[in-house]
Motif scaffolding. Structure first.
Motif, mmCIF file in Angstrom:
data_model
loop_
_atom_site.group_PDB
_atom_site.id
_atom_site.type_symbol
_atom_site.label_atom_id
_atom_site.label_comp_id
_atom_site.label_asym_id
_atom_site.label_seq_id
_atom_site.Cartn_x
_atom_site.Cartn_y
_atom_site.Cartn_z
ATOM 1 N N TYR A 15 -5.539 -4.557 17.806
ATOM 2 C CA TYR A 15 -6.155 -3.525 18.614
ATOM 3 C C TYR A 15 -7.530 -3.090 18.100
ATOM 4 C CZ TYR A 15 -1.233 -3.244 19.890
ATOM 5 O OH TYR A 15 0.032 -3.542 20.267
ATOM 6 N N ASP A 16 -8.464 -3.997 18.148
ATOM 7 C CA ASP A 16 -9.818 -3.692 17.681
ATOM 8 C C ASP A 16 -10.431 -2.495 18.395
ATOM 9 O OD1 ASP A 16 -9.799 -5.749 15.863
ATOM 10 O OD2 ASP A 16 -10.637 -7.189 17.269
ATOM 11 N N ASP A 17 -9.994 -2.230 19.619
ATOM 12 C CA ASP A 17 -10.590 -1.153 20.414
ATOM 13 C C ASP A 17 -9.850 0.179 20.278
ATOM 14 O OD1 ASP A 17 -8.302 -1.967 21.663
ATOM 15 O OD2 ASP A 17 -9.128 -1.893 23.669
ATOM 16 N N SER A 18 -8.916 0.281 19.344
ATOM 17 C CA SER A 18 -8.124 1.499 19.244
ATOM 18 C C SER A 18 -8.574 2.380 18.090
ATOM 19 C CB SER A 18 -6.653 1.143 19.041
ATOM 20 O OG SER A 18 -6.462 0.603 17.749
ATOM 21 N N GLN A 19 -8.152 3.621 18.159
ATOM 22 C CA GLN A 19 -8.338 4.547 17.049
ATOM 23 C C GLN A 19 -6.996 4.615 16.332
ATOM 24 O OE1 GLN A 19 -9.434 8.120 19.029
ATOM 25 N NE2 GLN A 19 -11.547 7.508 19.296
ATOM 26 N N ARG A 20 -7.033 4.552 15.017
ATOM 27 C CA ARG A 20 -5.783 4.587 14.278
ATOM 28 C C ARG A 20 -6.005 5.142 12.879
ATOM 29 N NH1 ARG A 20 -7.159 -0.761 14.995
ATOM 30 N NH2 ARG A 20 -7.898 -1.790 13.136
ATOM 31 N N THR A 21 -4.939 5.648 12.314
ATOM 32 C CA THR A 21 -4.964 6.070 10.916
ATOM 33 C C THR A 21 -3.953 5.221 10.167
ATOM 34 O OG1 THR A 21 -3.314 7.800 11.302
ATOM 35 C CG2 THR A 21 -5.630 8.444 11.463
ATOM 36 N N PHE A 22 -4.189 5.039 8.896
ATOM 37 C CA PHE A 22 -3.319 4.203 8.082
ATOM 38 C C PHE A 22 -3.056 4.899 6.754
ATOM 39 C CE2 PHE A 22 -2.933 1.003 4.705
ATOM 40 C CZ PHE A 22 -1.756 0.408 5.110
ATOM 41 N N GLU A 23 -1.802 4.935 6.370
ATOM 42 C CA GLU A 23 -1.415 5.495 5.086
ATOM 43 C C GLU A 23 -0.549 4.483 4.358
ATOM 44 O OE1 GLU A 23 0.096 9.553 5.255
ATOM 45 O OE2 GLU A 23 -0.656 9.633 7.308
ATOM 46 N N CYS A 24 -0.718 4.407 3.051
ATOM 47 C CA CYS A 24 0.050 3.471 2.250
ATOM 48 C C CYS A 24 0.594 4.200 1.029
ATOM 49 C CB CYS A 24 -0.833 2.306 1.817
ATOM 50 S SG CYS A 24 0.067 1.042 0.912
ATOM 51 N N LYS A 25 1.807 3.859 0.668
ATOM 52 C CA LYS A 25 2.436 4.482 -0.492
ATOM 53 C C LYS A 25 3.168 3.405 -1.279
ATOM 54 C CE LYS A 25 5.621 8.153 -1.758
ATOM 55 N NZ LYS A 25 6.497 9.215 -1.271
ATOM 56 N N TYR A 26 3.035 3.447 -2.579
ATOM 57 C CA TYR A 26 3.769 2.523 -3.447
ATOM 58 C C TYR A 26 5.098 3.172 -3.800
ATOM 59 C CZ TYR A 26 4.927 -0.788 -7.070
ATOM 60 O OH TYR A 26 5.556 -1.756 -7.808
ATOM 61 N N ILE A 27 6.181 2.412 -3.641
ATOM 62 C CA ILE A 27 7.527 2.924 -3.886
ATOM 63 C C ILE A 27 8.190 2.075 -4.964
ATOM 64 C CG2 ILE A 27 9.800 3.348 -2.871
ATOM 65 C CD1 ILE A 27 8.327 3.527 -0.139
ATOM 66 N N LYS A 28 8.760 2.722 -5.933
ATOM 67 C CA LYS A 28 9.504 2.009 -6.975
ATOM 68 C C LYS A 28 10.852 2.686 -7.132
ATOM 69 C CE LYS A 28 9.225 0.182 -11.618
ATOM 70 N NZ LYS A 28 8.449 0.073 -12.853
ATOM 71 N N GLU A 29 11.860 2.060 -6.571
ATOM 72 C CA GLU A 29 13.224 2.559 -6.634
ATOM 73 C C GLU A 29 14.142 1.409 -7.010
ATOM 74 O OE1 GLU A 29 14.249 4.473 -2.987
ATOM 75 O OE2 GLU A 29 12.727 6.043 -3.228
ATOM 76 N N GLU A 30 15.394 1.710 -7.209
ATOM 77 C CA GLU A 30 16.359 0.677 -7.595
ATOM 78 C C GLU A 30 16.515 -0.393 -6.510
ATOM 79 O OE1 GLU A 30 21.070 0.665 -8.416
ATOM 80 O OE2 GLU A 30 19.911 2.164 -9.554
ATOM 81 N N SER A 31 16.472 0.038 -5.247
ATOM 82 C CA SER A 31 16.711 -0.896 -4.143
ATOM 83 C C SER A 31 15.434 -1.495 -3.548
ATOM 84 C CB SER A 31 17.487 -0.186 -3.039
ATOM 85 O OG SER A 31 16.743 0.925 -2.566
ATOM 86 N N PHE A 32 14.262 -0.940 -3.888
ATOM 87 C CA PHE A 32 13.013 -1.450 -3.319
ATOM 88 C C PHE A 32 11.847 -1.128 -4.242
ATOM 89 C CE2 PHE A 32 9.121 -0.763 -0.867
ATOM 90 C CZ PHE A 32 9.005 -1.990 -0.241
ATOM 91 N N GLU A 33 10.950 -2.111 -4.378
ATOM 92 C CA GLU A 33 9.705 -1.878 -5.090
ATOM 93 C C GLU A 33 8.591 -2.571 -4.336
ATOM 94 O OE1 GLU A 33 7.516 -2.578 -9.383
ATOM 95 O OE2 GLU A 33 9.672 -2.900 -9.231
ATOM 96 N N GLY A 34 7.587 -1.811 -3.956
ATOM 97 C CA GLY A 34 6.465 -2.391 -3.232
ATOM 98 C C GLY A 34 5.745 -1.350 -2.405
#
Length: 57
Positions: A15-34
């Motif tokens: 969607y090159d023509d769209s307005q958007r926001t992006f948030e990223c968070k690093y998670i490190k838990e027993e069941s998931f890391e990334g």
């Protein structure tokens, strides 16, 4: 030779023509890391329909 594919978590190619926001968070838990990302679309020129196993979305 093995080709390395590079992808952007913020999905710049979408969607090159769209307005958007992006948030990223690093998670490190027993069941998931990334990284986990949230894309919020605040404006699209027109709706886009995609096929899914449950029908059009």
């Amino acid at each position: 030779m093995l080709e390395v594919k590079r992808k952007n978590l913020d999905r710049r190619e979408w969607y090159d023509d769209s307005q958007r926001t992006f948030e990223c968070k690093y998670i490190k838990e027993e069941s998931f890391e990334g990284g986990a990302g949230l894309i919020t679309f605040t404006g699209l020129a027109e709706p886009e329909m995609v096929d899914s196993p449950k029908g059009k979305l």
